[in-house]
Scaffold this motif. Sequence first.
Motif, short mmCIF file in Angstrom:
data_model
loop_
_atom_site.label_atom_id
_atom_site.label_comp_id
_atom_site.label_asym_id
_atom_site.label_seq_id
_atom_site.Cartn_x
_atom_site.Cartn_y
_atom_site.Cartn_z
N VAL A 42 0.84 -1.20 0.00
CA VAL A 42 0.00 0.00 0.00
C VAL A 42 0.87 1.25 0.00
O VAL A 42 0.59 2.21 -0.73
CB VAL A 42 -0.97 -0.02 1.20
CG1 VAL A 42 -1.66 1.32 1.36
CG2 VAL A 42 -1.98 -1.13 1.04
N ASP A 43 1.93 1.23 0.79
CA ASP A 43 2.83 2.37 0.85
C ASP A 43 3.49 2.60 -0.51
O ASP A 43 3.62 3.75 -0.96
CB ASP A 43 3.89 2.14 1.93
CG ASP A 43 4.69 3.38 2.22
OD1 ASP A 43 4.10 4.48 2.22
OD2 ASP A 43 5.90 3.25 2.47
N LEU A 44 3.90 1.53 -1.16
CA LEU A 44 4.51 1.65 -2.49
C LEU A 44 3.51 2.21 -3.50
O LEU A 44 3.85 3.09 -4.30
CB LEU A 44 5.01 0.29 -2.96
CG LEU A 44 5.58 0.23 -4.37
CD1 LEU A 44 6.84 1.08 -4.47
CD2 LEU A 44 5.85 -1.20 -4.77
N LEU A 45 2.28 1.73 -3.46
CA LEU A 45 1.27 2.24 -4.39
C LEU A 45 0.95 3.71 -4.15
O LEU A 45 0.78 4.48 -5.10
CB LEU A 45 -0.01 1.40 -4.29
CG LEU A 45 0.09 -0.01 -4.86
CD1 LEU A 45 -1.19 -0.78 -4.56
CD2 LEU A 45 0.36 0.03 -6.34
N LEU A 46 0.90 4.12 -2.89
CA LEU A 46 0.67 5.53 -2.58
C LEU A 46 1.83 6.39 -3.07
O LEU A 46 1.62 7.48 -3.61
CB LEU A 46 0.47 5.72 -1.08
CG LEU A 46 -0.85 5.23 -0.53
CD1 LEU A 46 -0.84 5.30 0.99
CD2 LEU A 46 -1.99 6.03 -1.09
N PHE A 47 3.05 5.90 -2.90
CA PHE A 47 4.22 6.64 -3.39
C PHE A 47 4.17 6.78 -4.90
O PHE A 47 4.40 7.87 -5.44
CB PHE A 47 5.51 5.95 -2.96
CG PHE A 47 6.74 6.59 -3.52
CD1 PHE A 47 7.23 7.76 -2.97
CD2 PHE A 47 7.41 6.04 -4.60
CE1 PHE A 47 8.36 8.38 -3.49
CE2 PHE A 47 8.53 6.64 -5.13
CZ PHE A 47 9.01 7.81 -4.56
N LEU A 48 3.86 5.70 -5.61
CA LEU A 48 3.81 5.76 -7.07
C LEU A 48 2.69 6.67 -7.56
O LEU A 48 2.85 7.39 -8.55
CB LEU A 48 3.64 4.35 -7.65
CG LEU A 48 4.85 3.43 -7.50
CD1 LEU A 48 4.52 2.05 -8.01
CD2 LEU A 48 6.06 4.00 -8.21
N HIS A 49 1.56 6.66 -6.85
CA HIS A 49 0.46 7.55 -7.23
C HIS A 49 0.86 9.01 -7.04
O HIS A 49 0.62 9.85 -7.91
CB HIS A 49 -0.77 7.22 -6.39
CG HIS A 49 -1.95 8.07 -6.71
ND1 HIS A 49 -2.66 7.95 -7.88
CD2 HIS A 49 -2.53 9.08 -6.02
CE1 HIS A 49 -3.63 8.84 -7.88
NE2 HIS A 49 -3.57 9.54 -6.76
N GLN A 50 1.49 9.30 -5.92
CA GLN A 50 1.93 10.66 -5.65
C GLN A 50 3.00 11.09 -6.66
O GLN A 50 3.00 12.23 -7.14
CB GLN A 50 2.48 10.76 -4.23
CG GLN A 50 2.76 12.16 -3.77
CD GLN A 50 3.18 12.21 -2.32
OE1 GLN A 50 3.41 11.19 -1.68
NE2 GLN A 50 3.30 13.41 -1.79
N LEU A 51 3.89 10.16 -7.03
CA LEU A 51 4.91 10.45 -8.02
C LEU A 51 4.29 10.76 -9.38
O LEU A 51 4.69 11.71 -10.05
CB LEU A 51 5.87 9.27 -8.14
CG LEU A 51 6.99 9.41 -9.16
CD1 LEU A 51 7.93 10.54 -8.77
CD2 LEU A 51 7.75 8.10 -9.27
N ALA A 52 3.28 10.01 -9.76
CA ALA A 52 2.62 10.25 -11.04
C ALA A 52 1.92 11.61 -11.04
O ALA A 52 1.97 12.34 -12.04
CB ALA A 52 1.62 9.14 -11.32
N GLU A 53 1.26 11.95 -9.95
CA GLU A 53 0.58 13.24 -9.86
C GLU A 53 1.57 14.40 -9.94
O GLU A 53 1.34 15.38 -10.65
CB GLU A 53 -0.22 13.33 -8.55
CG GLU A 53 -1.44 12.45 -8.52
CD GLU A 53 -2.52 12.94 -9.46
OE1 GLU A 53 -2.69 14.17 -9.60
OE2 GLU A 53 -3.17 12.08 -10.07
N GLU A 54 2.68 14.29 -9.21
CA GLU A 54 3.68 15.36 -9.22
C GLU A 54 4.32 15.49 -10.60
O GLU A 54 4.57 16.59 -11.08
CB GLU A 54 4.76 15.08 -8.16
CG GLU A 54 4.28 15.25 -6.74
CD GLU A 54 4.25 16.70 -6.31
OE1 GLU A 54 4.98 17.53 -6.87
OE2 GLU A 54 3.46 17.01 -5.41
N ALA A 55 4.63 14.37 -11.23
CA ALA A 55 5.24 14.41 -12.56
C ALA A 55 4.27 15.01 -13.57
O ALA A 55 4.69 15.76 -14.47
CB ALA A 55 5.66 13.01 -12.99
N ARG A 56 2.99 14.70 -13.44
CA ARG A 56 1.99 15.27 -14.35
C ARG A 56 1.91 16.78 -14.18
O ARG A 56 1.86 17.53 -15.16
CB ARG A 56 0.63 14.64 -14.09
CG ARG A 56 -0.45 15.10 -15.06
CD ARG A 56 -1.78 14.45 -14.75
NE ARG A 56 -2.28 14.80 -13.43
CZ ARG A 56 -2.96 15.91 -13.15
NH1 ARG A 56 -3.23 16.78 -14.10
NH2 ARG A 56 -3.38 16.15 -11.92
N SER A 57 1.92 17.24 -12.92
CA SER A 57 1.85 18.69 -12.69
C SER A 57 3.12 19.39 -13.18
O SER A 57 3.06 20.50 -13.71
CB SER A 57 1.59 18.99 -11.22
OG SER A 57 2.68 18.59 -10.43
#
Length: 75
Positions: free
Chosen positions: A32-47
């Motif tokens: 779960v922690d890994l998935l949350l990190f990857l989701h946050q990484l994708a959002e930041e990279a998109r912005s």
Amino acid sequence: MPNKLQRQPIKRLMKGNVKKRVGGIADLMLQVDLLLFLHQLAEEARSKAFEEKSTKIKAHHVRASTKRILKKVRG
């Protein structure tokens, strides 16, 4: 992409050579922690890509976002 990672390899990595007990759901918490990190990484990279008016997320967007996220996590 599979829905979840295999549990056994994660448990082996968590234990390593140390003979400590690992909780029953610790590997799930790690997933779960890994998935949350990857989701946050994708959002930041998109912005970051949006700020530079780029239509695609490129490697330098991900690298810059990774540095920013790791600074937030470390405190």
